[in-house]
Write a protein that holds these residues in place. Structure first.
Motif, short mmCIF file in Angstrom:
data_model
loop_
_atom_site.label_atom_id
_atom_site.label_comp_id
_atom_site.label_asym_id
_atom_site.label_seq_id
_atom_site.Cartn_x
_atom_site.Cartn_y
_atom_site.Cartn_z
N ALA A 199 -0.13 9.87 -4.24
CA ALA A 199 -1.59 9.82 -4.23
C ALA A 199 -2.09 8.48 -4.73
O ALA A 199 -3.04 7.92 -4.20
N ARG A 200 -1.43 7.97 -5.76
CA ARG A 200 -1.84 6.65 -6.26
C ARG A 200 -1.71 5.60 -5.17
O ARG A 200 -2.57 4.72 -5.05
N TYR B 104 -1.85 6.06 -1.83
CA TYR B 104 -2.90 6.23 -0.82
C TYR B 104 -4.22 5.70 -1.35
O TYR B 104 -4.99 5.05 -0.65
N GLN B 105 -4.49 6.06 -2.60
CA GLN B 105 -5.77 5.71 -3.19
C GLN B 105 -5.89 4.19 -3.31
O GLN B 105 -6.90 3.60 -2.91
N GLY C 105 -7.85 3.99 -0.16
CA GLY C 105 -9.00 4.73 -0.66
C GLY C 105 -9.04 6.16 -0.19
O GLY C 105 -10.12 6.76 -0.06
N THR D 31 -8.04 10.21 -0.64
CA THR D 31 -7.53 11.25 -1.52
C THR D 31 -6.37 11.96 -0.81
O THR D 31 -6.17 11.79 0.40
#
Lengths: 149, 149
Positions: free
Chosen positions: A23-24, A26-27, A31, A33
């Motif tokens: 997730a980190r 992708y974020q 950007g 979630t």
DNA sequence: GCAGAATAGTATCATTTGCAACTAATTTCA
DNA sequence: TGAAATTAGTTGCAAATGATACTATTCTGC
């Protein structure tokens, strides 16, 4: 009873670490979630889906899906088109920009999976997959009505 | 890229289903959240622990632990006693009432685990455990700094 | 063909969560 | 010693989340 040997606990820790790690990424890079990414991932298979179809394919609940689709729509990564056979529902599909993101994120995701499984023999990978199948089957039987997030 | 075959996704779905199932049981029968239960589980091993010690043993972050301990304290299930070798920290241990809850919840938890693993051969159980070990080791190597929840 | 039940999707609101800042105590090391 | 850095634990606030209720549409079966 040793918490650290307790299967649901171990699953939770492993899952949260793996999800958090990815997730980190992708974020930070796109950007997105985790939920937005899941929607993109299933739409990236090609076929348009209704929100309901996305729910089924992603094990997300309908509120989460609704929000993820709205956010993606706002960013121009998906497009909704009313269906004329059922005007409550819309078909959702990736825009060209959404496809482009998919084309970048999917390989990244696969690299993370490969990193997780680095050092696993082919036999071990197959075992893990089979055991997860079995676990999923048990859970489907035990769960009241399969929601999850 | 098929989401439904993607390992982190599968872990997440399995974990959320299992946790949700069990969490409902704790909540319904004892009014415990999953985090409160985790704290009770590690304190049930006998030794008192500081909040920090609970963090390490439960893979929860310190805010979550702090809140869980406070809630358990308010219900009289744990007791905190200042340490004199370090007055920032307190030892936390179960009260008699906390022990009583532990004695009821732990077998329930184990029954759920047994239900999950019903139909798994001893070999399969051992495989699953070994594969989770391996996955945890990989994750420990990949994660920036082991938080999770 | 119509009343009642069901379904797609959205909106509302209360709760949960997590980050960052904070206090207080302890350690480090110059 | 004592100033700066670290650690234990808590708090405040903003964002994420989830249950519930709601609108609009479609299905059911009589």
């Amino acid at each position: 009873m040793r918490l650290r040997d307790y299967l649901p606990y171990r699953l939770s820790v492993a899952s949260n670490k793996a999800s958090g790690l990815i997730a980190r990424a992708y974020q930070a890079r796109f950007g997105l979630t985790i939920w937005e990414w899941r929607v993109i991932a299933v739409l990236g298979e090609g076929a348009p889906r209704t929100a309901q179809g996305v729910c089924e394919a992603t094990a997300m609940d309908k509120v989460t899906v609704s929000r993820a689709i709205r956010a993606l729509d706002a960013r121009g990564l998906v497009r909704r088109s009313a269906r004329d056979d059922d005007r409550r529902a819309s078909d959702v599909r990736l825009t060209a920009e959404g496809e482009a993101i998919y084309a970048e994120v999917a390989p990244l995701a696969l690299r993370y999976e490969a990193a997780l499984l680095d050092g696993f023999t082919p036999q071990e990978r197959a075992q893990l997959s089979a055991l997860l199948d079995k676990l999923e089957a048990r859970l489907a039987g035990l769960s009241p009505a399969g929601r999850s997030a």
